[in-house]
Motif scaffolding. Structure first.
Motif, PDB file in Angstrom:
ATOM      1  N   VAL A 104      32.109 163.486  39.856  1.00 40.27           N
ATOM      2  CA  VAL A 104      33.151 162.641  39.286  1.00 40.27           C
ATOM      3  C   VAL A 104      33.245 162.947  37.804  1.00 40.27           C
ATOM      4  O   VAL A 104      32.295 163.422  37.184  1.00 40.27           O
ATOM      5  CB  VAL A 104      32.827 161.141  39.503  1.00 40.27           C
ATOM      6  N   GLY A 105      34.389 162.696  37.220  1.00 34.93           N
ATOM      7  CA  GLY A 105      34.549 162.936  35.794  1.00 34.93           C
ATOM      8  C   GLY A 105      36.007 163.049  35.434  1.00 34.93           C
ATOM      9  O   GLY A 105      36.877 163.239  36.293  1.00 34.93           O
ATOM     10  N   LEU A 106      36.287 162.913  34.138  1.00 34.28           N
ATOM     11  CA  LEU A 106      37.654 163.078  33.680  1.00 34.28           C
ATOM     12  C   LEU A 106      38.138 164.486  33.945  1.00 34.28           C
ATOM     13  O   LEU A 106      39.336 164.726  34.100  1.00 34.28           O
ATOM     14  CB  LEU A 106      37.739 162.763  32.181  1.00 34.28           C
ATOM     15  N   GLN A 107      37.219 165.420  34.004  1.00 34.75           N
ATOM     16  CA  GLN A 107      37.592 166.807  34.263  1.00 34.75           C
ATOM     17  C   GLN A 107      36.647 167.397  35.303  1.00 34.75           C
ATOM     18  O   GLN A 107      35.514 167.766  34.999  1.00 34.75           O
ATOM     19  CB  GLN A 107      37.567 167.630  32.974  1.00 34.75           C
ATOM     20  N   ASN A 108      37.137 167.456  36.528  1.00 38.80           N
ATOM     21  CA  ASN A 108      36.401 168.110  37.600  1.00 38.80           C
ATOM     22  C   ASN A 108      36.581 169.615  37.438  1.00 38.80           C
ATOM     23  O   ASN A 108      37.624 170.160  37.774  1.00 38.80           O
ATOM     24  CB  ASN A 108      36.928 167.647  38.958  1.00 38.80           C
ATOM     25  N   ARG A 109      35.574 170.263  36.888  1.00 39.15           N
ATOM     26  CA  ARG A 109      35.710 171.668  36.520  1.00 39.15           C
ATOM     27  C   ARG A 109      34.483 172.454  36.942  1.00 39.15           C
ATOM     28  O   ARG A 109      33.355 171.981  36.818  1.00 39.15           O
ATOM     29  CB  ARG A 109      35.903 171.792  35.010  1.00 39.15           C
ATOM     30  N   GLN A 110      34.724 173.653  37.465  1.00 42.06           N
ATOM     31  CA  GLN A 110      33.655 174.591  37.782  1.00 42.06           C
ATOM     32  C   GLN A 110      34.061 175.945  37.189  1.00 42.06           C
ATOM     33  O   GLN A 110      35.039 176.540  37.618  1.00 42.06           O
ATOM     34  CB  GLN A 110      33.471 174.689  39.305  1.00 42.06           C
ATOM     35  N   LEU A 111      33.323 176.402  36.211  1.00 43.12           N
ATOM     36  CA  LEU A 111      33.688 177.621  35.493  1.00 43.12           C
ATOM     37  C   LEU A 111      33.424 178.864  36.346  1.00 43.12           C
ATOM     38  O   LEU A 111      32.395 178.971  37.004  1.00 43.12           O
ATOM     39  CB  LEU A 111      32.903 177.712  34.184  1.00 43.12           C
ATOM     40  N   VAL A 112      34.368 179.778  36.315  1.00 46.67           N
ATOM     41  CA  VAL A 112      34.225 181.047  37.030  1.00 46.67           C
ATOM     42  C   VAL A 112      34.693 182.178  36.121  1.00 46.67           C
ATOM     43  O   VAL A 112      35.628 182.011  35.334  1.00 46.67           O
ATOM     44  CB  VAL A 112      35.044 181.072  38.341  1.00 46.67           C
ATOM     45  N   PRO A 113      34.075 183.362  36.199  1.00 43.83           N
ATOM     46  CA  PRO A 113      34.534 184.508  35.407  1.00 43.83           C
ATOM     47  C   PRO A 113      35.818 185.081  35.985  1.00 43.83           C
ATOM     48  O   PRO A 113      36.121 184.900  37.171  1.00 43.83           O
ATOM     49  CB  PRO A 113      33.368 185.496  35.512  1.00 43.83           C
ATOM     50  N   ILE A 114      36.576 185.799  35.154  1.00 39.73           N
ATOM     51  CA  ILE A 114      37.847 186.377  35.579  1.00 39.73           C
ATOM     52  C   ILE A 114      37.655 187.387  36.702  1.00 39.73           C
ATOM     53  O   ILE A 114      38.557 187.608  37.526  1.00 39.73           O
ATOM     54  CB  ILE A 114      38.547 187.047  34.366  1.00 39.73           C
ATOM     55  N   SER A 115      36.469 187.972  36.782  1.00 36.40           N
ATOM     56  CA  SER A 115      36.209 188.969  37.823  1.00 36.40           C
ATOM     57  C   SER A 115      36.238 188.365  39.217  1.00 36.40           C
ATOM     58  O   SER A 115      36.454 189.075  40.197  1.00 36.40           O
ATOM     59  CB  SER A 115      34.852 189.635  37.574  1.00 36.40           C
ATOM     60  N   ARG A 116      36.044 187.048  39.329  1.00 32.51           N
ATOM     61  CA  ARG A 116      36.062 186.400  40.634  1.00 32.51           C
ATOM     62  C   ARG A 116      37.452 185.919  41.032  1.00 32.51           C
ATOM     63  O   ARG A 116      37.646 185.444  42.144  1.00 32.51           O
ATOM     64  CB  ARG A 116      35.097 185.208  40.646  1.00 32.51           C
ATOM     65  N   VAL A 117      38.404 186.020  40.122  1.00 30.90           N
ATOM     66  CA  VAL A 117      39.761 185.575  40.420  1.00 30.90           C
ATOM     67  C   VAL A 117      40.549 186.759  40.972  1.00 30.90           C
ATOM     68  O   VAL A 117      40.731 187.759  40.264  1.00 30.90           O
ATOM     69  CB  VAL A 117      40.449 185.013  39.162  1.00 30.90           C
ATOM     70  N   PRO A 118      41.025 186.699  42.207  1.00 34.69           N
ATOM     71  CA  PRO A 118      41.761 187.830  42.782  1.00 34.69           C
ATOM     72  C   PRO A 118      42.993 188.198  41.959  1.00 34.69           C
ATOM     73  O   PRO A 118      43.583 187.344  41.271  1.00 34.69           O
ATOM     74  CB  PRO A 118      42.160 187.319  44.174  1.00 34.69           C
ATOM     75  N   THR A 119      43.386 189.466  42.047  1.00 37.84           N
ATOM     76  CA  THR A 119      44.533 189.953  41.283  1.00 37.84           C
ATOM     77  C   THR A 119      45.807 189.194  41.621  1.00 37.84           C
ATOM     78  O   THR A 119      46.597 188.858  40.730  1.00 37.84           O
ATOM     79  CB  THR A 119      44.742 191.458  41.547  1.00 37.84           C
TER      80      THR A 119
END
Length: 751
Positions: A104-119
């Motif tokens: 829970v939180g004002l910002q539900n965030r999970q950081l990921v590097p750009i390499s894991r984001v598909p093109t």
């Protein structure tokens, strides 16, 4: 050169004018106004029309001032180091073994590097939000103009900010609509573009942008809408769906038909933008299908085992608020909900699942709410279960009820009835005495448990004092509105021993745990550690206080262990004789049914009732008579069966025998009447389970060997009971108690 003077003839018009007041004020020569406005030498409306020199001068001055302001602001804006950007993350709630069960939180965030984001995911965002991202200087004047024209003409809404500007606003600024904020945003975007590579900027943007439903960043959005990590978003349909949300996340994330229609239109626009940018072919666009997103999670969140995760977080939040009052370094629940904290709870993952299964098998599966004759009672029954570590006070598991925002295990206030007979008996003994007709019993004689009687029901003062020492008055003092009579009158009521003071299952379990730990009471704990910004600010260190003497605790335990059966159900079937003690309870014959029992390691209470608050705010209590077609006199069969199923599951059928009680207990127990016969018709209790379990599955005190817990929860022990209170051993180890041949040294009785 002097001006030539002229003289007006008397009687002429000029002479008449000169004779007025103006004639007495000589005209100043060589004087000119800096700003000739209103204009001299003009009359009427022409005096208000500025000259071209005034217009040009004003424009030039404004441009000069604006240029100076821009230069000054640009010079003062520093280049932010995006590598040091701290992005808020969610507060997570963990089981005792460190497994996360709620966030829970004002910002539900999970950081990921750009390499894991598909093109395809990157292309969909860039194509719709900032097609010139890889080539612009951080700002796109043409894009701003194009967006302005589109908005004025009523076309598709387009954002004028670039991805870099959006990142700056999300990470460093606010949504305040002012020229100064916009100017700072532009300058920061320019300087960031000059300092950092585009891939790094896009990386941070994808981790900060909001996608609706409380999800910040592309990873949280992927989990929220599709239940998968972002590296599995490889198709244009789902990628365009997430990209479309960025435009108006609060509106487009809604599930109503209007919002979904707007979202689908935006989704189509994203696909067209990808084709226009050369990131997608027309054929691929035609093949893209509208994805099916997950239904938004409701207020109540269950895991795969049916455990109410939101209820666990709610209980932990209540405990946080109590801790915050004692220690300001511990955040209260509101602060924790802002994100960034880690709450390690006392809840055991396997035990929580066992509680759900026990209620299902011991009650839910045996009811018939569809039957016309059973509909009212079988549908309305409420169940609360709480299980406490006897040596530390840790709440190991609980069953909060079937959905909703009300936790039946910790919040319910129900009259426990004959559950209080054990405490009335202990209070009547006094410090360091024995009962059941033994020496020092004060002539109380033997006691029959399980009936609405007490060895000394008139001595309410002693019982009230004991209730205070085992935590049974805390809820009464905190919620006086729940009491049947004013608190001062209740504490002196001769019928207090009959269980007229409402209690919660969790408080009752913690109170019974004192008998299992040699008369030492441990205050309830729902958390093991609290971490804020990576630093542990609080760690649980269990401490016990003496409630009754060890002899009194052993005597009560001996009598409870001798109860044998309750309404035809063998209450000790889950564990061997001598390793479990229990007490049933009813009130008024049909308004509630309870069972509390314990081993040397665990105390568990189960309560059943059926009451609600009507539209006028009045509490309406319904009878449990014929619940599951069982008469009210045998209603204790239900909590007893649930207790048995739960304890068998969490102990594996193994525990450590209790210390030997005083000799008088054995005499009194042998004189106790036989248990009530006759189980309800049609109800077949579960057979006694096998008591054999793998050695690795259980510990010698009736607890599975738990996973390692947060360090620092141990407390020193002391053998000098006369000078100090013996603290609980390390909860993580659940070390076995002393053998029956060497009973523990009794603590100093309270004054």
């Amino acid at each position: 050169m002097r001006e030539r003077e002229t003289t007006a003839e008397p009687g002429t018009a000029a002479g008449t004018a000169a004779a007025g007041p103006a004639a007495a004020r000589p005209r100043r020569t060589g004087y000119h106004r800096i700003i000739d406005y209103p204009r001299q030498g003009r009359t009427g409306w022409r005096r208000l029309v500025p000259s071209w020199r005034l217009v040009c001068g004003s424009l030039l001055g404004s441009v000069t001032v604006l240029a100076g302001l821009v230069i000054a602001v640009y010079a003062t804006v520093k280049v932010p180091d995006i590598n040091k950007l701290k992005m808020p993350t969610a507060t997570v709630y963990e089981y005792s073994d460190g497994t996360v069960f709620y966030a829970v939180g004002l910002q539900n965030r999970q950081l990921v590097p750009i390499s894991r984001v598909p093109t395809v995911m990157r292309d969909s965002i860039v194509s719709i939000e900032n097609p010139t991202f890889y080539s612009d200087a951080g700002v796109a004047p043409k894009g701003i103009v194009r967006a302005l024209v589109s908005d004025v003409q009523g076309g598709e809404f387009e954002g004028g900010s670039t991805i870099t500007q959006q990142f700056v606003k999300n990470a460093y600024l606010t949504d305040q609509q002012t020229y100064t904020r916009k100017l700072v945003e532009i300058f920061k975007a320019v300087k960031i573009t000059q300092t950092f590579p585009k891939t790094e900027i896009l990386d941070d943007y994808l981790n900060t942008v909001y996608f609706g439903r409380g999800s910040y960043g592309i990873e949280a959005a992927s989990e929220t809408y599709f239940g998968v990590p972002v590296d599995q978003i490889t198709d244009p349909g789902r990628a365009a769906y997430l990209a479309a949300l960025v435009n108006e996340p609060t509106v487009l994330s809604q599930t109503d038909p209007v919002s979904q229609k707007l979202l689908k239109a935006r989704w189509t626009l994203v696909l067209k933008a990808m084709v226009k940018a050369g990131r997608l072919t027309p054929a691929q666009m035609e093949a893209a299908t509208w994805p099916t997103a997950l239904v938004p999670a409701g207020v109540v969140s269950y895991d795969a085992n049916g455990v109410d995760d939101s209820a666990m977080a709610q209980v932990a939040d209540t405990y946080l608020d109590r801790l915050h009052q004692q220690n300001p370094n511990v955040p209260d629940s509101a602060t924790a909900h802002a994100g960034g904290d880690v709450i390690r709870t006392t809840f055991d993952r396997a035990d929580m699942a066992a509680a759900v299964r026990a209620v299902k098998s011991g009650l839910d599966d045996r009811l018939n709410p569809k039957s016309r004759s059973q509909a009212t009672v079988d549908r309305g029954v409420q169940v609360g279960l709480a299980s406490v570590d006897t040596r530390s006070g840790e709440l190991l598991a609980f069953y909060p009820g079937a959905g909703g925002q009300y936790d039946d295990a910790t919040l319910a206030q129900i009259e426990p009835g004959s559950q209080m007979s054990a405490f009335a008996f202990a209070a009547s003994l006094g410090p360091g005495t024995t009962g059941a007709g033994g020496a020092g019993s004060g002539g109380t004689g033997s006691v029959t448990f399980g009936s609405n009687s007490s060895p000394d029901s008139g001595n309410a003062a002693q019982l009230w004092a004991l209730m205070g020492r085992v935590g049974l008055t805390q809820n009464l003092q905190a919620n006086p509105g729940e009491l049947p009579e004013p608190l001062g009158k209740l504490s002196k009521d001769p019928q207090l021993a009959l269980g007229i003071a409402p209690e919660s299952p969790v408080r009752m379990a913690a109170a019974y745990a004192a008998f299992a730990d040699g008369g030492v009471y441990h205050e309830l704990s729902m958390a093991l550690a609290v971490t804020v910004n990576g630093r542990t600010v609080w760690t649980y260190r269990p401490q016990g206080t003496p409630a009754v003497s060890a002899d009194t605790a052993a005597e009560v335990t001996g009598l409870l262990a001798a109860q044998g059966q309750v309404s035809g159900v063998d209450s000790t079937a889950a564990l061997p004789a001598g390793e479990v003690a229990g007490q049933s309870g009813t009130i008024g014959g049909d308004t509630s049914a309870w069972y509390s029992g314990y081993t040397t390691g665990i105390a568990t209470t189960v309560g059943l009732w059926d009451q609600l608050v009507d539209s006028k705010g009045r509490t309406v209590v319904h009878s449990l008579d014929h619940l599951g077609d069982v008469p009210a006199a045998q209603s204790a069969i239900w909590p007893t069966g649930i207790w048995q199923d739960y304890m068998q599951a969490v102990t594996g059928g193994q525990s450590t025998p209790f210390p030997s009680p005083p000799q008088s207990v054995a005499v009194g127990a042998s004189q106790a009447p036989a248990p009530e016969e006759g189980a309800r018709s049609g109800f077949v209790p579960a057979p006694a389970p096998s008591l054999t379990a793998p050695p690795s599955a259980t510990a010698g005190n009736g607890r599975r060997t738990p996973s390692p817990r947060t360090s620092g929860t141990s407390a020193d022990t002391s053998s000098d009971a006369s000078s100090s209170i013996p603290s609980a051993p390390l909860p993580a180890t659940h070390s076995a108690p002393p053998s029956p041949s060497t009973p523990p040294t009794p603590p100093t009785p309270p004054s």
